[in-house]
Design a protein around this motif. Structure first.
Motif, short mmCIF file in Angstrom:
data_model
loop_
_atom_site.label_atom_id
_atom_site.label_comp_id
_atom_site.label_asym_id
_atom_site.label_seq_id
_atom_site.Cartn_x
_atom_site.Cartn_y
_atom_site.Cartn_z
N CYS A 126 14.49 0.59 0.92
CA CYS A 126 14.29 -0.67 1.81
C CYS A 126 14.28 -0.29 3.19
CB CYS A 126 15.49 -1.63 1.45
SG CYS A 126 15.29 -3.29 2.52
N ARG A 127 15.34 0.46 3.96
CA ARG A 127 15.50 0.79 5.22
C ARG A 127 14.50 1.77 5.55
NH1 ARG A 127 20.90 3.83 6.74
NH2 ARG A 127 19.74 5.31 5.85
N GLY A 128 14.01 2.76 4.50
CA GLY A 128 13.07 3.54 4.88
C GLY A 128 11.61 2.82 5.20
N LEU A 129 11.40 1.87 4.27
CA LEU A 129 10.11 1.30 4.47
C LEU A 129 10.01 0.38 5.76
CD1 LEU A 129 7.11 0.64 3.44
CD2 LEU A 129 8.12 -1.00 1.78
N GLY A 179 7.74 -7.69 5.10
CA GLY A 179 6.82 -7.07 4.44
C GLY A 179 7.52 -6.24 3.51
N ALA A 180 8.62 -5.45 3.68
CA ALA A 180 9.34 -4.70 2.71
C ALA A 180 9.98 -5.57 1.60
CB ALA A 180 10.48 -3.79 3.34
N GLN A 181 10.59 -6.65 1.84
CA GLN A 181 11.14 -7.59 0.98
C GLN A 181 10.13 -8.26 0.17
OE1 GLN A 181 13.20 -10.33 3.60
NE2 GLN A 181 15.10 -9.00 3.70
N LYS A 182 9.02 -8.69 0.62
CA LYS A 182 7.81 -9.31 -0.32
C LYS A 182 7.34 -8.16 -0.98
CE LYS A 182 8.32 -13.58 0.68
NZ LYS A 182 8.31 -14.67 0.09
N ALA A 183 7.21 -6.91 -0.73
CA ALA A 183 6.62 -6.03 -1.32
C ALA A 183 7.61 -5.15 -2.69
CB ALA A 183 6.14 -4.92 -0.60
N GLY A 184 8.60 -5.81 -2.51
CA GLY A 184 9.87 -5.40 -3.56
C GLY A 184 10.70 -4.13 -3.30
N ALA A 185 10.54 -3.66 -1.97
CA ALA A 185 11.44 -2.48 -1.78
C ALA A 185 12.98 -2.91 -1.58
CB ALA A 185 10.87 -1.79 -0.41
N CYS A 186 13.22 -4.24 -1.32
CA CYS A 186 14.51 -4.41 -0.97
C CYS A 186 15.14 -5.39 -1.91
CB CYS A 186 14.77 -5.12 0.38
SG CYS A 186 13.74 -4.36 1.74
N SER A 230 0.89 -1.27 -0.11
CA SER A 230 0.19 -0.08 -0.09
C SER A 230 0.90 1.19 0.16
CB SER A 230 -0.89 -0.02 1.19
OG SER A 230 -1.86 1.08 1.23
N TYR A 231 2.09 1.36 0.99
CA TYR A 231 2.89 2.48 0.96
C TYR A 231 3.64 2.61 -0.53
CZ TYR A 231 2.68 3.80 5.87
OH TYR A 231 2.09 4.23 7.07
N LEU A 232 3.93 1.40 -0.99
CA LEU A 232 4.54 1.44 -2.35
C LEU A 232 3.62 2.08 -3.50
CD1 LEU A 232 7.14 -1.41 -1.99
CD2 LEU A 232 7.73 1.15 -1.70
N SER A 233 2.43 1.93 -3.29
CA SER A 233 1.57 2.03 -4.47
C SER A 233 1.21 3.86 -4.73
CB SER A 233 0.33 1.49 -4.19
OG SER A 233 -0.54 2.09 -3.12
N PHE A 234 1.81 4.49 -3.41
CA PHE A 234 1.65 5.99 -3.74
C PHE A 234 2.79 6.73 -3.47
CE2 PHE A 234 0.32 5.13 0.76
CZ PHE A 234 1.10 6.11 1.44
N GLN A 235 4.06 6.00 -2.94
CA GLN A 235 5.09 6.65 -2.76
C GLN A 235 6.41 5.61 -2.71
OE1 GLN A 235 4.82 8.82 1.20
NE2 GLN A 235 7.30 8.96 1.20
N GLY A 236 7.49 6.32 -3.13
CA GLY A 236 8.68 5.40 -3.18
C GLY A 236 9.43 5.28 -1.70
#
Length: 127
Positions: free
Chosen positions: A97-100, A120-127, A88-94
């Motif tokens: 990995c550490r920040g998320l 969560g961050a890893q599975k969502a693709g931020a890391c 959800s966070y990544l859908s509206f803002q970049g």
């Protein structure tokens, strides 16, 4: 002719929630469960975030004890909830990995455990 309805174990649990030690939930606790299910139907929550939402004067105003029992009586995969919130966070803002992870685990943020936030961050693709 009368038909007997056989309830599955799952339907009995959903209709008559109980605590781990078999004690039936109180009226306020059942209502808190209903509220928790409603919140979870449209948004992801950490365990602590859900309890806070249910017990906050700005949320539902349940007693903390009842909100805690409600959250703990449901079979919620908190890792999956962390992924849901991270996406959800990544859908509206970049986010880095550490920040998320920080947003997901912060007391001022979503209040997931560090492990759940990393997942969560890893599975969502931020890391």
């Amino acid at each position: 002719m009368r038909r007997l309805i056989k309830f599955s174990t799952l339907s009995m649990i959903l209709l008559f929630p109980t605590l781990a030690h078999g004690q039936t939930l109180t009226g306020p606790q059942k209502n808190a469960v209903r509220s928790a299910k409603s919140y979870l139907s449209f948004q992801g929550f950490s365990r602590e975030g859900l309890i806070e939402q249910l017990s906050s004067d700005y949320g539902e105003g349940y007693e903390v004890k009842d909100a805690t029992i409600a959250a703990d009586s449901l079979s919620i995969n908190w890792d999956d909830q962390a992924v849901r919130v991270a996406k959800s966070y990544l859908s509206f803002q970049g986010f880095s990995c550490r920040g998320l992870i920080q947003q997901l685990s912060s007391d001022a943020g979503e209040k997931f455990t560090e492990s759940q936030a990393k997942h969560g961050a890893q599975k969502a693709g931020a890391c």
